[in-house]
Design an enzyme around this catalytic site. Structure first.
Site: not given
Ligand code: DQA
Length: 149
Positions: A12-13, A20, A25, A76, A79, A82, A89, A100, A102, A104, A109, A113
């Site tokens: 998302p986002n 953003r 970012y 990535n 959110a 988290h 799963d 994984e 990211h 940032s 932070r 997070r």
């Protein structure tokens, strides 16, 4: 299995990257990040597919479809990192390499997070290197695949 094909998943986002919170970012767009990641994959004779979604179920479906199709997933999850237990799963049922990723470093932070539900099913984590993390993640996934073969 289509050997040496990587699936890059964006949560998302992340479609808003470039606009953003650029102070967090950076100004690189998602399209530019995907191009950089794909260039590294192709240098190594490997294909890279990308999917971005703001919906957890779409990402879960993509992980299911990756079973037997992709050798590695770089994720990535935004959110969902988290709290996205259904994504956790789904990834747990994927037997290829999982990285994984990211932009940032979530650990430095807000405290919420600091928890990652992806980390327990990931082979490795790359965080805090901004746009440079995308080529790094591809190289790392391919290294892990080499080690497995
Ligand atoms: C992020 C970090 C997450 O905490 C956040 O929700 C994002 C982006 C990153 O790339 O730094 O959307 O995954």
């Amino acid at each position: 299995m289509t050997e040496r094909t990587v699936l890059l998943l964006s949560g998302p986002n992340l479609n808003l990257l470039g606009e953003r919170e650029p102070e967090v970012y950076g100004r690189t767009t998602l399209d530019e990040l995907v191009l950089a990641a794909r260039a590294v994959a192709e240098e190594h004779g490997c294909g890279l597919e990308h999917l971005q979604s703001n919906h957890e179920g779409v990402l879960v479906d993509a992980v299911h479809a990756a079973r037997g199709q992709h050798a590695a997933i770089i994720v990535n999850a935004g959110a969902l990192t988290h709290y996205g237990w259904s994504l956790h799963d789904a990834l747990a049922a994927f037997d290829g390499v999982i990285v994984e990723l990211h932009l940032s470093n979530p650990q430095r932070r807000e405290s919420w997070r600091s928890t990652s539900v992806i980390a327990p099913v990931a082979d490795g984590v790359i965080a805090g290197f901004g746009a440079d993390g995308y080529p790094m993640a591809v190289r790392s996934a391919l290294r892990l695949l080499e080690r497995r073969s």
